[in-house]
Structures are given as structure tokens and as C-alpha cells.
Design a protein around this motif. Sequence first.
Motif, PDB file in Angstrom:
ATOM      1  N   GLN A   4       0.832  -1.195   0.000  1.00  0.00           N
ATOM      2  CA  GLN A   4       0.000   0.000   0.000  1.00  0.00           C
ATOM      3  C   GLN A   4       0.869   1.248   0.000  1.00  0.00           C
ATOM      4  O   GLN A   4       1.949   1.275   0.577  1.00  0.00           O
ATOM      5  N   ILE A 144     -16.860  13.095   1.197  1.00  0.00           N
ATOM      6  CA  ILE A 144     -16.769  11.950   2.106  1.00  0.00           C
ATOM      7  C   ILE A 144     -18.160  11.401   2.392  1.00  0.00           C
ATOM      8  O   ILE A 144     -18.378  10.197   2.387  1.00  0.00           O
ATOM      9  N   ASN A 147     -19.573   9.295  -0.390  1.00  0.00           N
ATOM     10  CA  ASN A 147     -18.956   7.968  -0.386  1.00  0.00           C
ATOM     11  C   ASN A 147     -19.484   7.100   0.753  1.00  0.00           C
ATOM     12  O   ASN A 147     -19.807   5.921   0.568  1.00  0.00           O
TER      13      ASN A 147
ATOM     14  N   LEU B 118      -5.002   1.189   6.477  1.00  0.00           N
ATOM     15  CA  LEU B 118      -4.537   2.265   5.605  1.00  0.00           C
ATOM     16  C   LEU B 118      -5.402   2.370   4.351  1.00  0.00           C
ATOM     17  O   LEU B 118      -5.824   3.467   3.957  1.00  0.00           O
ATOM     18  N   LYS B 119      -5.694   1.235   3.765  1.00  0.00           N
ATOM     19  CA  LYS B 119      -6.514   1.213   2.562  1.00  0.00           C
ATOM     20  C   LYS B 119      -7.904   1.794   2.851  1.00  0.00           C
ATOM     21  O   LYS B 119      -8.463   2.559   2.067  1.00  0.00           O
ATOM     22  N   VAL B 121      -8.678   3.961   5.233  1.00  0.00           N
ATOM     23  CA  VAL B 121      -8.557   5.412   5.432  1.00  0.00           C
ATOM     24  C   VAL B 121      -8.429   6.131   4.083  1.00  0.00           C
ATOM     25  O   VAL B 121      -9.041   7.179   3.863  1.00  0.00           O
ATOM     26  N   ARG B 122      -7.659   5.558   3.192  1.00  0.00           N
ATOM     27  CA  ARG B 122      -7.528   6.150   1.857  1.00  0.00           C
ATOM     28  C   ARG B 122      -8.861   6.139   1.119  1.00  0.00           C
ATOM     29  O   ARG B 122      -9.298   7.155   0.587  1.00  0.00           O
ATOM     30  N   ASN B 123      -9.492   4.989   1.073  1.00  0.00           N
ATOM     31  CA  ASN B 123     -10.709   4.858   0.271  1.00  0.00           C
ATOM     32  C   ASN B 123     -11.849   5.711   0.802  1.00  0.00           C
ATOM     33  O   ASN B 123     -12.662   6.219   0.039  1.00  0.00           O
ATOM     34  N   ARG B 124     -11.930   5.834   2.103  1.00  0.00           N
ATOM     35  CA  ARG B 124     -13.088   6.504   2.699  1.00  0.00           C
ATOM     36  C   ARG B 124     -12.854   7.976   2.944  1.00  0.00           C
ATOM     37  O   ARG B 124     -13.774   8.724   3.208  1.00  0.00           O
ATOM     38  N   MET B 125     -11.605   8.398   2.918  1.00  0.00           N
ATOM     39  CA  MET B 125     -11.338   9.812   3.172  1.00  0.00           C
ATOM     40  C   MET B 125     -10.246  10.398   2.282  1.00  0.00           C
ATOM     41  O   MET B 125     -10.543  11.195   1.400  1.00  0.00           O
ATOM     42  N   ILE B 126      -9.018  10.008   2.525  1.00  0.00           N
ATOM     43  CA  ILE B 126      -7.867  10.734   1.943  1.00  0.00           C
ATOM     44  C   ILE B 126      -7.915  10.815   0.420  1.00  0.00           C
ATOM     45  O   ILE B 126      -7.749  11.902  -0.153  1.00  0.00           O
ATOM     46  N   LEU B 128     -10.303  10.782  -1.506  1.00  0.00           N
ATOM     47  CA  LEU B 128     -11.448  11.522  -2.030  1.00  0.00           C
ATOM     48  C   LEU B 128     -11.172  13.021  -2.076  1.00  0.00           C
ATOM     49  O   LEU B 128     -11.892  13.770  -2.732  1.00  0.00           O
TER      50      LEU B 128
END
Lengths: 152, 152
Positions: A4, A144, A147, B118-119, B121-126, B128
Motif C-alpha cells: 500500500q 466523504i 462515499n 490504511l486502505k 482510510v484512503r478509500n473513505r477519506m484521503i 477523495l
Amino acid sequence: MANQKWLNSAEMKAWRGFVSTSYDLLNLIARDLEPFGIDGGDYQLLAMLSEAPNQKLKMCDLAEKLRLSRSGLTRRMEGVMKAKYVSQIRDEDDGRVIFAHLTKKGYDFIKTIAPHHLKSVRNRMIDLLSPAEIKAFGSGFEKIAKNVNSSD
Amino acid sequence: MANQKWLNSAEMKAWRGFVSTSYDLLNLIARDLEPFGIDGGDYQLLAMLSEAPNQKLKMCDLAEKLRLSRSGLTRRMEGVMKAKYVSQIRDEDDGRVIFAHLTKKGYDFIKTIAPHHLKSVRNRMIDLLSPAEIKAFGSGFEKIAKNVNSSD
DNA sequence: TACAACTAGTTGCGAGCACAACTATATCAT
DNA sequence: ATGATATAGTTGTGCTCGCAACTAGTTGTA
């Protein structure tokens, strides 16, 4: 999956800031209400009703807005009903449905408190941010939320 | 006090977005961990220890970092100690102090899960957010945190 | 030294919540 | 019509947490 892309420093700052600060901020704003004899949960409940058409909402809709389970709302209603801020009204068309309805007393109460709450929100968050940050918070949380809601 | 300046539409959007989205977001990210057999609270605990010097922290410091009361941490420790992810070590210098210490098993466990988190956090926030939004979240929450922490 | 004040951690207890099971009502398929 | 399925709300139960009270160990003061 082990490969990642880690967060860079700006991303890390945004994530850490959000995680560690949002809890404290919401908590403080809720505590600011306590001198007025109400907790954050009851305030949110009254606020939702005050903005609803005819100051009433179906219990299940209110629960969803408040992020409470149906049983959680049943219990929380006990307090605000005892204080006569809210009453319950059976729906005449659908016998399963009960409306939570903001009483005159509840309306007057939240009208009195709202300016203090507003001041709290301004002092602890809004007035600390630049116009650009305000805009970014608005657009960022909007993305957010889209999503989040698509994840059911 | 009744004469407060109400929120304009951009401010309102920022505030509402934050309030209504942050709960859902943190909740979803915590739920993403459940398939790996851990809840959000335990994950945060292990994560804090994994970043601490020698993977150990005094109970009272750990409680503060986790926004838990001392008693709350005592109870939460029961679970992660039973799973052998964390052990307790008495301080030799100060008999009152107990360190929570991440075991090898706990270290391996969180190393395995961290990429999934981490994935999430990325997918749901960062991922985006635009770079400008990332920057604004970082600077915005930094200001809010300073203010929050000055309120003791 | 000795006693007070403070700090770290645990235990008893009650509040607030979700989940599952339940009752009552409504809707849908045949 | 009628039985299956779905929806609204309440009740029983258990979990997590904070607060207050408690134990144990440390620090400060005289």
C-alpha cells in the motif's frame, strides 16, 4: 495488499488532525450545553425536530437522523418527554407510526439555548478557520459523505 | 447574547458536513477492521503502543491518548491482554506505575492489519480529497486542536 | 520521621447504547 | 380473503464507558 502507498506528511497531518481532534471538539461543544441543563444528545434531538415540518418526525426517521438505533431513541425520548419538551402523536393513517413532536415548551427552550450553542460552534471551530478552510471543509465532507452513504 | 451572527451558507455547510459526516466516517473505518477480528478501540490501543518508544506506555498516558478514563482503560486492557497482544510491566522506579507493553504477538498482529486499515482510510477519506482540501484539513484541525487543548 | 497531599491504578455502580426478540400493524401475492 | 413478508416501535439483555470511592505508593513539609 501489503504493497500500500503510505500517507505522505500532508495526508498524515489531515488524517491525524481529524481523528484526534474531532472527538475532542464535539465533546467540548456538547459540554458547553450542560450549564443550560441539557446534554448533547437531547439538544440534537430537539434541534432536529425544530427544523422538521410542523416540528414533528416519525420515530424511525428521527432515529436515523440522530444515528441512534430505534431502541436507543425510545429510551432517549423518555427524558425529553418527562421534561415536556417533546410529545408523541400516533399517526392516523398508519397505526404503526408514532411522531415525535416538539412542544411549545420545547420550542421555547431550544430557541433560548440556540444562540449559546451557536457561539460555542463559532468559538471552537468556525471562527478559527479561514474562508478557504471553511470552503474546503464544506466540499471535503460533502465528498466523504457521498462515499459513506453509498456504502449503505 | 441573543444577538449572535448566524452562520452563512458556507459556514453552515462546513459545520453540518463535519457534524453529520465525522461520526459515520469514523464508524465505517472502525467497522472495516471487524473482519480481522478487532474493534476500533483495541486497534487504536495497539497502534498507540506500536508507535511508542520500546512499544510501551504508562497506563495513565495511554488512557489520555485514547481519550479514555483510567477505569475505561483498565477494562479495555482485559481484552487485549487475554489475547496476549499486550502485557503489563510494573515500573521498578515508581511502584504506582504500570506499563502497557505490546507483545511480539501484538506487534505482528497490528503489522498484518495496518495495510488494510490504511486502505480503508484512503478509500473513505484521503483519496477523495484534493491536495488543497488535504492541506486545509491539516491546517484547520491544527488550529481547532490548539484551541481545544487550551480549554483544558 | 511522620503526616498531609498528591498520583496511579482498580473496583462498584449507573447511564447510554446496540442487538435480538417480541407485539402490532400494513402490504403483497395468490 | 388469507397467509407470508415487511415495517414501526418497545422490552430484555449485555457491553462500554465515566464517575466516585478505594488501595497503594510517592513527594513535600516540618
